[in-house]
Every structure is written in structure tokens, then in C-alpha cells.
Design a protein around this motif. Structure first.
Motif, PDB file in Angstrom:
ATOM      1  N   ALA A   2       4.008   1.633   2.496  1.00  0.00           N
ATOM      2  CA  ALA A   2       5.079   2.584   2.181  1.00  0.00           C
ATOM      3  C   ALA A   2       4.530   3.993   2.329  1.00  0.00           C
ATOM      4  O   ALA A   2       3.502   4.327   1.735  1.00  0.00           O
ATOM      5  N   CYS A   3       5.185   4.827   3.131  1.00  0.00           N
ATOM      6  CA  CYS A   3       4.609   6.139   3.434  1.00  0.00           C
ATOM      7  C   CYS A   3       5.685   7.144   3.813  1.00  0.00           C
ATOM      8  O   CYS A   3       6.856   6.796   3.950  1.00  0.00           O
ATOM      9  N   ALA A  30       0.864  -1.185   0.000  1.00  0.00           N
ATOM     10  CA  ALA A  30       0.000   0.000   0.000  1.00  0.00           C
ATOM     11  C   ALA A  30       0.896   1.228   0.000  1.00  0.00           C
ATOM     12  O   ALA A  30       1.857   1.308   0.768  1.00  0.00           O
ATOM     13  N   VAL A  31       0.583   2.189  -0.870  1.00  0.00           N
ATOM     14  CA  VAL A  31       1.425   3.381  -0.977  1.00  0.00           C
ATOM     15  C   VAL A  31       0.630   4.608  -0.546  1.00  0.00           C
ATOM     16  O   VAL A  31      -0.515   4.792  -0.957  1.00  0.00           O
ATOM     17  N   GLY A  66       0.419  -6.781  -5.744  1.00  0.00           N
ATOM     18  CA  GLY A  66      -0.268  -5.602  -6.249  1.00  0.00           C
ATOM     19  C   GLY A  66       0.076  -4.393  -5.407  1.00  0.00           C
ATOM     20  O   GLY A  66       0.643  -4.532  -4.324  1.00  0.00           O
ATOM     21  N   MET A  67      -0.247  -3.201  -5.934  1.00  0.00           N
ATOM     22  CA  MET A  67      -0.015  -1.977  -5.166  1.00  0.00           C
ATOM     23  C   MET A  67      -1.356  -1.275  -5.018  1.00  0.00           C
ATOM     24  O   MET A  67      -2.121  -1.179  -5.969  1.00  0.00           O
ATOM     25  N   THR A  68      -1.631  -0.805  -3.805  1.00  0.00           N
ATOM     26  CA  THR A  68      -2.936  -0.215  -3.533  1.00  0.00           C
ATOM     27  C   THR A  68      -2.776   1.174  -2.936  1.00  0.00           C
ATOM     28  O   THR A  68      -1.705   1.551  -2.472  1.00  0.00           O
ATOM     29  N   ASP A 105      -0.003  11.169   9.249  1.00  0.00           N
ATOM     30  CA  ASP A 105      -0.028  10.368   8.035  1.00  0.00           C
ATOM     31  C   ASP A 105      -1.307   9.548   7.897  1.00  0.00           C
ATOM     32  O   ASP A 105      -1.765   8.923   8.854  1.00  0.00           O
ATOM     33  N   ARG A 106      -1.873   9.549   6.700  1.00  0.00           N
ATOM     34  CA  ARG A 106      -3.064   8.727   6.460  1.00  0.00           C
ATOM     35  C   ARG A 106      -2.701   7.241   6.442  1.00  0.00           C
ATOM     36  O   ARG A 106      -3.571   6.385   6.487  1.00  0.00           O
ATOM     37  N   SER A 107      -1.419   6.967   6.349  1.00  0.00           N
ATOM     38  CA  SER A 107      -0.999   5.556   6.361  1.00  0.00           C
ATOM     39  C   SER A 107      -1.430   4.871   7.660  1.00  0.00           C
ATOM     40  O   SER A 107      -1.655   3.665   7.687  1.00  0.00           O
TER      41      SER A 107
END
Ligand SMILES: Nc1ncnc2c1ncn2[C@@H]1O[C@H](COP(=O)(O)OP(=O)(O)O)[C@@H](O)[C@H]1O
Ligand SMILES: [Mg+2]
Length: 403
Positions: free
Chosen positions: A56-57, A10-11, A33-35, A63-65
Motif C-alpha cells: 500500500a503506497c 507492507a505500508v 501482519g503489517m510491515t 516511491d520507496r515502495s
């Protein structure tokens, strides 16, 4: 097994292309996959069932991560989450762990470092099993490690086990060299029952069931043998291994884990569960370098240095490396020195550990000394009569130690 890691990434707030470039790109890593955002990430998590989620952030406190970590952890608590952050103010770190992150890596990292961090996060993740139980302390779990094949790990595991048994301890050896395990050969045991049989047997695990799958040596040492064929190795899951270690520690005074070279998932899980570690190195520059790397890896894993015992095998081999060099390279003093002894290959061929075949040899004495470090008692056999040391010990490390 060192199988490939299936990861979802997840980015948040970073360029997806940059992130992808930083990820491992060999066969050991499969990017599912990347989301972006919580919803897409949770959907992909449930659909793809990855081994690991990488978030990844930027690593900022607002941070919304953190929402992604929290949502993902609630939706799929069995999937470890590793945060890959561009920076890490303290506040962010704590909040990421609170939200459910298993580990954190800060850019820049090499692909190898990242892959290692991921393997550790996966191996350490409790899966559906209680970690509290895994932390219950009963018998000691001694993990025997060495940087490469042929350093003497199996020699040490089997002889430490017999030395402990001769000192009255109840001992189990687990052969974690799943593909090429040779504990059975070294102890002269027929592979009638192995951990493969245990792995494919129905039902849960308890003390009685474990007892059904071990082979017993004449000294009373029990052994959970490696699968008889390499293709059976994958039957032993990490979750089952963790259970075996917990159950074994309830039953035995000492559980000795013999390992293959390298930090495989089984080895990492065993190191994590262990109470003690024996690092076996030999006296050549390559082995010393690799032993140092191994010690550094353990330190990266936050392993308590005081629980590591250093064993130097073939300690009298004259290869121009001094005792001083060893201590300088390794940063600490080996505690046990095992001499080269021609009787050792013979004892391996005969399937009788040197502690039994040549009980008065220096080599046997070394293993009794090692056992005594664990039991806190005097070594079981006198070290005074070196009847079978063929190599000249002059100017050797072994000699230095003995004097
Ligand atoms: N101190 C020693 N003296 C003589 N031979 C040794 C010694 N240590 C190991 N060996 C030989 O090297 C072989 C490999 O040792 P082993 O314990 O199986 O290594 P590992 O398990 O680290 O791969 C043994 O079978 C034995 O023949
Ligand atoms: Mg071995």
C-alpha cells in the motif's frame, strides 16, 4: 475453493490505520501482519509465507515502495504482489510492474473489489510452474459459466460435449463443480475414478497418466469427474489444475470445463487458460442481472469479448421479458437459444444427454448448433422436426430465433 486469503501488507508513505480500514474485514481475509520498509517486509514474507503481499503506497514515481516490491519479488517470487496505490502516474505503474508487481488497484476501492482483485492475483500467479507452457495452444478449452445454480451449465457442458463427439471431435469434460459436481450423473457414469484419485496419486502428470484417471462415455467423451465427496475437493490445487488443462489440451480437440456458480479460484484459473467461454443464462430478471454482472466481471478480467458465446436457456419461458430486453440488458445478442423441454429433466434422471435421448428435439438441435459454432461446420442434426418440444414456443425468443 473460496478459502480465505492470507495476506501480508507492507505500508509505505500512508497511514497504516487508514490502510487497514480499507482492507476486507470478513472471514475471507486474514491479515498476517503489517510491515514497513524492504527488510522487515522480506523477513515477514519468508517467515509467514502469505498467499499474497499487498504493497500500500502513494504511487509516486520516486516511491520507496518500488524497493519493497523489488526486494519482495526477488526474495519470494512465488508470492504475488498487488499494489494498492493512492494514485497512479503512468511512470509508477510501469516501474511497479517491472519491479515484479502482479496487479495494481487504485484507491478508492470497495472491500469486495479489493478482495476480488486479490483472488485474481493469486489465481493467476504461476506459482513455480512455467506460464509459457500454459499458453501453448492446441485443443480448445471451453469454459462453461453461468451466474447461479440451475441455469443449465451442466446441461450445456454435457450436451455440447456429446454433440462435439458426434461430430467426430475428441472431447474431455472436466467437472470443476468440485463439491457438488453432477457431470457423472448427467452422463450416467459411475464415479469409479475421479480427479481426487488423480490429485493424491504420486508423481507428475502427462498424457498417459491423465488417460488413467478419466471415465469414458459411450460416445467416446472422456470425463475427469469431480471428487465423490465434498471434503475431497481441496485436494485439487490450482497448480495441478493448470497442469491438467495444459496436458488435456495436448490430447483432446476440445476440453469442456463445467463450473460451479461464482468465480472460485479454479474458475478464474480456467477462464485465464481458456480459449473460449460459454455463458449460460436463463430468462428471468434475476438471472439476466447476474449474467450481466458475470459479463462485467469477465471484462474486468480483460477477457476478450469475441471469445464469449452467450447461450440463453429456457428461452421460451413466458415471463414478460422480451428479446429486446435481453439484448438491452446483456449488451449483446445470445447466439444459442435452448428451449424448455420436459424431456430434459428426464434425460438428466436417466443419465442420457438429450442430444442422445431425443436427438430430433429442438433442444438437441440447439446443442448441435452450439457445437457447430466451435467446429465451424453445419450442425450435425437437422433442426426441422421438433418432435419433443412440449412448451408452446409462440411469441417466445426461441420462436423469434427460429423464424
Ligand atoms: N431447458 C430446460 N428445460 C427443462 N429443464 C431444464 C432446462 N435446463 C435445465 N433444466 C433442469 O434444471 C436442472 C439444472 O440444470 P443444470 O444444468 O444442472 O444447472 P447448473 O449446472 O447451471 O446448476 C437440470 O437438471 C434440468 O432438470
Ligand atoms: Mg452444474
Amino acid at each position: 475453493m473460496d478459502h480465505s486469503i492470507r495476506a501480508l501488507v507492507a505500508v509505505e508513505g500512508l497511514d497504516a490505520f487508514d490502510v487497514q480500514r480499507a482492507l476486507p474485514d470478513d472471514a475471507s481475509f486474514a491479515l498476517l501482519g503489517m510491515t514497513e520498509g524492504v527488510d522487515e517486509t522480506v523477513r515477514a514474507l519468508l517467515k509467514d509465507e502469505p498467499d499474497l503481499l499487498v504493497v500500500a503506497c502513494q504511487g509516486r514515481e520516486d516511491d520507496r515502495s518500488l524497493h519493497i516490491i523489488d526486494g519482495a519479488h526477488r526474495a519470494a517470487p512465488n508470492v504475488p504482489i498487488i499494489v494498492l496505490a493512492a494514485s497512479s502516474p503512468n511512470g509508477f505503474l510501469r516501474r511497479a510492474f517491472d519491479a515484479g508487481a502482479a496487479d495494481m488497484a487504485i484507491f478508492p476501492q470497495t472491500k469486495e473489489q479489493l478482495r476480488f482483485a486479490m483472488s485474481i492475483a493469486i489465481a493467476r500467479h504461476p506459482g513455480g510452474h512455467g506460464t509459457e507452457q500454459a499458453g501453448r495452444k492446441d485443443g480448445r478449452l471451453v469454459c462453461v459459466l453461468g451466474p447461479k445454480g440451475g441455469t443449465g451449465k451442466t446441461l450445456t457442458s454435457t450436451n455440447l460435449a456429446t454433440a462435439l463427439a458426434l461430430a467426430g471431435q475428441k472431447v474431455l469434460v472436466i467437472d470443476l463443480d468440485l463439491q457438488f459436481g453432477d457431470v457423472a450423473l448427467c452422463l450416467g457414469l459411475p464415479p469409479e475414478k475421479t480427479m481426487y484419485d488423480l490429485a493424491i496419486s504420486p508423481g507428475g502428470l502427462d498424457e498417459d497418466k491423465l488417460a488413467d484417471y478419466v471415465m469414458t462415455h459411450d460416445t467416446g467423451v472422456d470425463v475427469l469427474l469431480a471428487p465423490a465427496r465434498p471434503d475431497q475437493a481441496s485436494a485439487l490445487t490450482i497448480d495441478l489444475l493448470r497442469d491438467v488443462l495444459v496436458v488435456a489440451r495436448r490430447t483432446y480437440d476440445f476440453v469442456i470445463a463445467d463450473t460451479p456458480p461464482g468465480f472460485t479460484a479454479e474458475v478464474i484459473a480456467t477462464i485465464d487458460a481458456s480459449s473460449d467461454l460459454v455463458m449460460v443464462g436463463t430468462l428471468d430478471s434475476l438471472s439476466l442481472k447476474n449474467t450481466k454482472l458475470g459479463l462485467e466481471t469477465l471484462s474486468l478480467m480483460d477477457y476478450d469479448k469475441s471469445k464469449i458465446k452467450l447461450v440463453l436457456n429456457r428461452a421460451d419461458t413466458r415471463v414478460g421479458i422480451s428479446h429486446h430486453d435481453v439484448v438491452t440488458v446483456l449488451g449483446s445478442e445470445p447466439e444459442i437459444f435452448i428451449p424448455s423441454d420436459r424431456e430434459i429433466p428426464r434425460s438428466v434422471n436417466e443419465g442420457v444427454p438429450i442430444t442422445l435421448s431425443r436427438p430430433h428435439s429442438y433442444a438437441a438441435a440447439s446443442f448441435h448448433e452450439l457445437a457447430a459454432l466451435f467446429t465451424g461446420s453445419e450442425p450435425a442434426t437437422a433442426t426441422a422436426e421438433p418432435v419433443t418440444v412440449k412448451a408452446e414456443p409462440r411469441r417466445s425468443l426461441f420462436r423469434l430465433r427460429r423464424n
